[in-house]
Design an enzyme around this catalytic site. Structure first.
Site, PDB file in Angstrom:
ATOM      1  N   ARG A 123       2.192 -10.953   6.408  1.00  0.00           N
ATOM      2  CA  ARG A 123       3.621 -11.108   6.705  1.00  0.00           C
ATOM      3  C   ARG A 123       4.032 -10.506   8.040  1.00  0.00           C
ATOM      4  NH1 ARG A 123       7.052 -10.212   1.328  1.00  0.00           N
ATOM      5  NH2 ARG A 123       8.654 -10.938   2.754  1.00  0.00           N
ATOM      6  N   HIS A 176      -5.413 -14.241   8.768  1.00  0.00           N
ATOM      7  CA  HIS A 176      -4.350 -13.263   8.974  1.00  0.00           C
ATOM      8  C   HIS A 176      -4.781 -12.067   9.811  1.00  0.00           C
ATOM      9  CE1 HIS A 176      -3.386 -15.335   5.079  1.00  0.00           C
ATOM     10  NE2 HIS A 176      -2.329 -15.624   5.820  1.00  0.00           N
ATOM     11  N   PRO A 211       0.836  -1.211   0.000  1.00  0.00           N
ATOM     12  CA  PRO A 211       0.000   0.000   0.000  1.00  0.00           C
ATOM     13  C   PRO A 211       0.869   1.258   0.000  1.00  0.00           C
ATOM     14  CG  PRO A 211      -0.699  -1.552   1.706  1.00  0.00           C
ATOM     15  CD  PRO A 211       0.616  -2.035   1.182  1.00  0.00           C
ATOM     16  N   LYS A 238       2.731   7.296   5.370  1.00  0.00           N
ATOM     17  CA  LYS A 238       1.818   6.177   5.131  1.00  0.00           C
ATOM     18  C   LYS A 238       1.232   5.655   6.446  1.00  0.00           C
ATOM     19  CE  LYS A 238       4.377   3.486   2.462  1.00  0.00           C
ATOM     20  NZ  LYS A 238       4.633   2.389   1.506  1.00  0.00           N
TER      21      LYS A 238
END
Ligand SMILES: [Zn+2]
Length: 283
Positions: free
Chosen positions: A122, A103, A2, A54
Site C-alpha cells: 500500500r 511490491h 506489524p 516501530k
C-alpha cells in the site's frame, strides 16, 4: 499491521545477519518509499540494527542512519546469496515469491551478494536516510517505548491520569506510550482485567500499575513468540511467521471463552478498530 513484537523480531533476525555488511547499491523502485540520498549510505558498513517504537534503525558511522517504518503493509526480506531468506512484516505471497516482487519498493544490494528487499503493497511505509538531528526530530513525536527498562510504572500512571479518553485509546496513543498496537492493547487490558472503555483518568493507581505490567507482559510474550501472523496462508513460512496468534488472550477470539473467567469474548469497535474484551472480568 506489524506491531512492536513483529518489528523487534525483524530487528533481531536482521541484526544477526547484516551487521558488518557493506552496501554496494540502493535501487529505488518507487520514489515515494525512499527519502533522502541513497548515495550517502552506499559503500557504508552497517554497524548495528536498533529499534525505537516501530521504527528500525540501520546504523552507519558518523551517526548516519537508515530508518525503516513498515506502516500497514511493509515487509523486509533478506535474501542471502545461498538462497536462504529471513525477514518479516505484513504476511503476503511476497514472503515466498521471486524477488524483487511486484511490491518491492527498494532493493539494497550488499557487496557480499546478499540483498535486502523492502516490499510494501500500500506504499505507506518508508525508508529514510537521516543524520542524528533528523532522527531525533522523527522520534520527538513518540512517548517512551513500553518495554524501555527506564520507563517506570509511576510515569505510566501519571500519563494515564492526565487523559479522559477510553483506556484502550490512551495506550494506543504513541505520543503517550509507544509500541502498544491493537492486538497487544486488547490482550493487555484483558490480562489486567480492565474495561477498554473506562476513561483513563478514572483508573485507580492499582489498576494503572497492573495495566503497565500487563502491557509489558504481552509485548514480551509477543517478542518471545516472534510476533503475530494472522494470515493463515503464511503461518508456517519458516524465517518469517510468528506464533503469538496461538496464545492471544482476547484479540481475534470473539465468541471464545475468556481464558481468565470463561465468559465469551465480545467484539466491538473503538475509533474504527476492533476491540475484543471479556464483558465479565473487564466490566
Ligand atoms: Zn473474563
Amino acid at each position: 499491521v506489524p506491531e512492536l513484537p513483529e518489528v523487534e523480531t525483524i530487528r533481531r533476525r536482521l541484526a544477526e545477519r547484516i551487521v558488518g555488511k557493506t552496501i554496494q547499491s540502493v535501487e529505488i523502485h518507487r520514489e515515494k518509499s525512499f527519502q533522502g540520498n541513497g548515495l550517502l549510505i552506499t559503500n557504508q558498513t552497517i554497524q548495528a540494527v536498533s529499534r525505537r517504537a516501530k521504527i528500525l534503525q540501520l546504523r552507519f558511522s558518523d551517526n548516519l542512519l537508515l530508518l525503516v517504518h513498515l506502516k500497514m503493509t511493509g515487509q523486509l526480506i533478506l535474501l542471502q546469496a545461498d538462497g536462504n531468506r529471513v525477514g518479516g512484516g505484513h504476511p503476503t505471497a511476497d514472503w515466498v515469491e521471486n524477488l524483487p516482487a511486484k511490491h518491492t519498493r527498494v532493493t539494497i544490494q550488499f557487496t557480499d551478494g546478499d540483498r535486502l528487499f523492502f516490499n510494501d503493497q500500500r506504499v505507506f511505509g518508508w525508508l529514510k536516510v537521516a543524520d542524528a538531528t533528523q532522527a531525533a526530530a522523527e522520534f520527538a513525536q513518540y512517548g517512551p517505548d513500553i518495554n524501555d527498562p527506564s520507563f517506570t510504572a509511576n510515569e505510566f500512571v501519571k500519563k494515564l491520569s492526565k487523559t479522559r479518553v477510553p483506556t484502550k485509546l490512551a495506550i494506543l496513543n504513541s505520543a503517550l506510550v509507544a509500541g502498544i498496537g491493537n492486538i497487544y492493547a486488547c490482550d493487555a487490558l484483558n490480562l489486567a482485567q480492565i474495561s477498554p472503555f473506562k476513561p483513563a483518568n478514572t483508573l485507580t493507581e492499582t489498576e494503572a500499575v497492573r495495566l503497565f505490567s500487563a502491557c509489558q507482559t504481552v509485548i514480551q510474550r509477543g517478542i518471545e513468540l516472534q510476533g503475530t501472523t494472522f494470515d493463515g496462508k503464511y503461518v508456517d513460512v519458516a524465517g518469517f511467521a510468528g506464533g503469538y496468534q496461538n496464545e492471544a488472550l482476547a484479540y481475534g477470539r470473539a465468541g471464545q471463552p475468556c481464558k481468565n473467567c470463561g465468559e465469551l469474548i465480545k467484539k466491538t469497535q473503538q475509533a474504527g478498530r476492533g476491540t475484543y474484551f471479556c464483558p465479565h472480568c473487564q466490566h
